[in-house]
Scaffold this active site. Structure first.
Site, short mmCIF file in Angstrom:
data_model
loop_
_atom_site.label_atom_id
_atom_site.label_comp_id
_atom_site.label_asym_id
_atom_site.label_seq_id
_atom_site.Cartn_x
_atom_site.Cartn_y
_atom_site.Cartn_z
N HIS A 1 -95.23 -11.77 68.57
CA HIS A 1 -96.55 -12.25 68.12
C HIS A 1 -97.41 -12.40 69.38
O HIS A 1 -96.89 -12.69 70.46
CB HIS A 1 -96.31 -13.61 67.44
CG HIS A 1 -97.49 -14.20 66.76
ND1 HIS A 1 -98.50 -14.84 67.45
CD2 HIS A 1 -97.83 -14.28 65.45
CE1 HIS A 1 -99.40 -15.30 66.59
NE2 HIS A 1 -99.02 -14.96 65.37
N ASP B 1 -88.91 -17.74 70.57
CA ASP B 1 -89.95 -18.12 69.60
C ASP B 1 -89.27 -18.21 68.22
O ASP B 1 -88.92 -17.19 67.63
CB ASP B 1 -91.05 -17.05 69.63
CG ASP B 1 -92.10 -17.25 68.55
OD1 ASP B 1 -91.90 -18.12 67.68
OD2 ASP B 1 -93.10 -16.52 68.56
N GLN C 1 -90.59 -18.12 62.98
CA GLN C 1 -90.24 -17.56 61.67
C GLN C 1 -88.79 -17.86 61.28
O GLN C 1 -88.33 -17.46 60.22
CB GLN C 1 -90.46 -16.04 61.65
CG GLN C 1 -91.91 -15.63 61.80
CD GLN C 1 -92.78 -16.08 60.62
OE1 GLN C 1 -92.29 -16.39 59.53
NE2 GLN C 1 -94.08 -16.16 60.84
N LYS D 1 -94.98 -23.90 59.09
CA LYS D 1 -94.30 -22.76 58.48
C LYS D 1 -93.03 -23.19 57.76
O LYS D 1 -92.28 -22.37 57.26
CB LYS D 1 -93.98 -21.71 59.54
CG LYS D 1 -95.24 -21.06 60.13
CD LYS D 1 -94.89 -19.94 61.06
CE LYS D 1 -96.06 -19.49 61.91
NZ LYS D 1 -97.07 -18.74 61.20
N CYS E 1 -101.21 -10.22 64.08
CA CYS E 1 -101.14 -10.74 65.46
C CYS E 1 -99.99 -10.09 66.23
O CYS E 1 -99.29 -10.75 67.01
CB CYS E 1 -101.00 -12.26 65.48
SG CYS E 1 -102.41 -13.08 64.81
N1 PLP Z 1 -94.77 -16.68 66.72
C1 PLP Z 1 -94.53 -16.10 65.54
C2 PLP Z 1 -93.34 -15.20 65.38
C3 PLP Z 1 -95.38 -16.35 64.46
O1 PLP Z 1 -95.15 -15.77 63.28
C4 PLP Z 1 -96.49 -17.19 64.66
C5 PLP Z 1 -97.45 -17.43 63.56
O2 PLP Z 1 -97.58 -16.69 62.65
C6 PLP Z 1 -96.68 -17.78 65.91
C7 PLP Z 1 -95.80 -17.50 66.92
C8 PLP Z 1 -97.81 -18.72 66.16
O3 PLP Z 1 -97.62 -19.89 65.44
P1 PLP Z 1 -98.76 -21.01 65.36
O4 PLP Z 1 -100.00 -20.30 64.90
O5 PLP Z 1 -98.23 -21.99 64.38
O6 PLP Z 1 -98.92 -21.56 66.73
#
Ligand code: PLP
Length: 566
Positions: free
Chosen positions: A131, A208, A211, A234, A373
């Site tokens: 992301h 990260d 998900q 999430k 993203c």
């Molecule tokens: N990393 C991953 C894999 C994501 O799917 C997302 C959000 O969709 C993020 C990071 C960013 O998360 P946040 O917008 O809650 O900071």
């Protein structure tokens, strides 16, 4: 522990209960089918109620006062930290830092750890499927320090390619960044192997988990990662709260990220300011107290259910939906084989993603289209974007069936509608006066009741827009929105009257362009500037369907027309 009953679970989510229907039908008024859970999940009533309870009963700032109210708030706040520690099996609460979300957690690490460990020529390995939140903060720190980013590719199943990892890994590798699962591909990456290999060369691992945490248990000690990050929203918790897990020794070695109250030990103009102990060193300012407590409520809520049963149910939904989509011949999955969490990404041959997503929206189905993203991943896969269905434990097989029925209906060859609205917006030989054209559109569209039917009319209108010659759809004429492309060409005659040609790769945008040009074409600059486009969209019942933040192409074109004629 309660056994997990999907129907009972679903009833605990007020937004789903009040907007969803048990009896879904393509021919009935649309009711919500929420399939955008990878973006954010809905919240159970207990999480929503928690806000009122906190503000009504023990709202006070934490850690700072000697009064009872503050003590009560602080105790609850710190209990939540303890709960997160157990949730991911961290060693100590010193390793749990509150943040606004995964994005802020990664920015904190990139900035603080990056300035401590990276120097010119050092290398970071980042997977191509990350992301943007796990790419851009690293690009910023790499630019500052002179470190070099190496991109780890994927195997044929969409997981990180371990042989490529071996080739990239060296004594120069300082940091390895990888998602537990990509938000598009949704396959569990072999992070245990990745972490062990990274450790062997002394590299720091940043995982990260945005998900992952909603779908299966995570044990950070077992994984032996250095950092693990996730967001509350999430996993049925509130927005604006996230977690940064980091190994204590590393966190202690890192400089503060933000400065202010709470993160200090002593502040003086006469001697060096010193910093608070972990975890407070990284928590400057008043935290999101209500959000943290609501997150704690979400964790308590989830802990009532058997994780294994919930996971089984989610996988059942995933397999069912994947198979149903696989039966539609024009569906092309982003990667072969079913995903490990209920997230399915695909495109449909011959259809723009945006058209499919907006058409599904007219049936009440919320799915995501675009680059999610993850632009580098789209580039790697050689696609401009894709559709993503992401489900949660409150979704049902009936909703999947309804989604598939609607999708099939949308993909049916369009009927030629003799009663179709006809507007000659761009035809040079027979131009209506624009007031006539826009009035005609308002009159016709206002006869069409409901967004569903109106949406179909707009798609049909799109057919009337003459295509801009391919050579004219270029970088000079391009106005990019988030989910679609649009092109605009302008000319002005000797009387100062502007004429515009516009085009888009999405049918729905082409239809909306017909509507825009009916109002703004063949007018003078003064007429264009004074035309109230918002009122026009509002009269057409379109305003709520044009999201300014997403810049869906039409609004960008309107802006451009106004700019040209300023
Ligand atoms: N990393 C991953 C894999 C994501 O799917 C997302 C959000 O969709 C993020 C990071 C960013 O998360 P946040 O917008 O809650 O900071």
């Amino acid at each position: 522990m309660k056994s997990f009953e999907p129907e009972q679970f679903r009833r605990l989510f007020p937004l789903i209960v009040s907007n969803g229907a048990s009896n879904l039908s393509v021919d009935k008024a649309p009711s919500l089918v929420y399939f955008d859970n990878a973006a954010t999940t809905q919240k159970p009533a207990c999480v929503i109620d928690c806000y009122r309870h906190y503000y009504q009963n023990f709202n006070a700032n934490v850690h700072r006062a000697s009064h009872n109210l503050s003590a009560k708030a602080t105790t609850a706040f710190e209990q939540a930290r303890e709960q997160v520690k157990h949730f991911i099996n961290a060693r100590s609460i010193k390793e749990i830092i509150w943040s606004k979300g995964t994005t802020e957690s990664i920015n904190l690490i990139a900035s603080s750890l990056g300035q401590r460990v990276l120097s010119s020529g050092d290398e970071l390995i980042i997977t191509v499927s990350e992301h943007h939140a796990n790419i851009v903060p690293w690009q910023l720190i790499a630019a500052k320090t002179g470190a070099v980013i190496k991109v780890l590719t994927l195997d044929k199943n969409g997981r990180v390619d371990l042989s490529d990892f071996d080739a990239l890994l060296s004594h120069r590798t300082k940091i390895v960044c990888c998602a537990h699962l990509s938000n598009v591909i949704a396959k569990i990456n072999p992070i245990d192997v990745l972490i062990a290999k990274a450790k062997a060369v002394g590299a720091i691992t940043v995982i990260d988990g945005a998900q992952a945490v909603a779908h299966f248990p995570v044990d950070v000690q077992k994984l032996n990662c250095d950092f693990y990050l996730f967001s509350a929203h999430k996993m049925y918790g509130p927005t604006g709260v996230g977690v940064l897990y980091g190994k204590q020794l590393l966190l202690e070695s890192m400089p503060p990220y933000q400065a202010g109250g709470e993160m200090i030990e002593k502040v003086s103009f006469n001697e060096a300011t010193t910093f608070n102990a972990l975890p407070f060193k990284f928590e400057a300012g008043t935290p999101n107290i209500a959000g943290v407590l609501a997150f704690s409520e979400a964790l308590t809520f989830l802990s009532q259910y058997s994780t294994a049963q919930m996971r089984d149910y989610e996988l059942q939904l995933t397999h069912y939906c994947y198979q149903a989509l696989a039966n539609i011949s024009s569906v092309q999955f982003i990667v072969e084989q079913v995903a490990d969490i209920p997230v399915i990404s695909f495109t449909i041959k011959g259809h723009h993603n945006h058209d499919i997503a907006t058409s599904l929206n007219s049936y009440g189905i919320a799915i995501r289209s675009g680059h999610h993203c993850a632009m580098p991943l789209m580039e790697y896969l050689q696609i401009s974007g894709c559709l993503r269905v992401s489900m949660a434990a409150y979704n049902t097989i009936a909703e999947v069936d309804y989604f598939i029925r609607c999708l099939i209906k949308i993909l049916e060859p369009e009927s030629t509608d003799s009663d179709q609205i006809s507007v000659k917006t761009n035809s040079a030989e027979k131009r209506h006066s624009n007031s006539e054209a826009s009035t005609e559109i308002i009159a016709k569209l206002s006869q069409v009741k409901g967004w569903d039917a109106r949406h179909r009319e707009i798609m049909l209108l799109g057919k009337q827009l003459p295509r801009l010659d391919k050579t004219k759809r270029n970088d000079h004429t391009l106005i990019s929105g988030c989910e679609s492309l649009a092109w605009l060409m302008a000319s002005k005659n000797s009387q100062g009257v502007y004429h515009f040609h516009a085009d888009s790769d999405a049918k729905v945008i082409r239809g909306l362009l017909v509507i825009v040009l009916a109002a703004l074409n063949d007018k003078t600059a003064v007429q264009i500037q004074s035309f109230d486009i918002d009122a026009y969209f509002s009269r057409l019942g379109l305003l709520q369907h044009l999201s300014p933040s997403r810049g869906n192409g039409v609004l960008a074109i309107v802006e451009k027309i106004k700019e040209i004629t300023e």
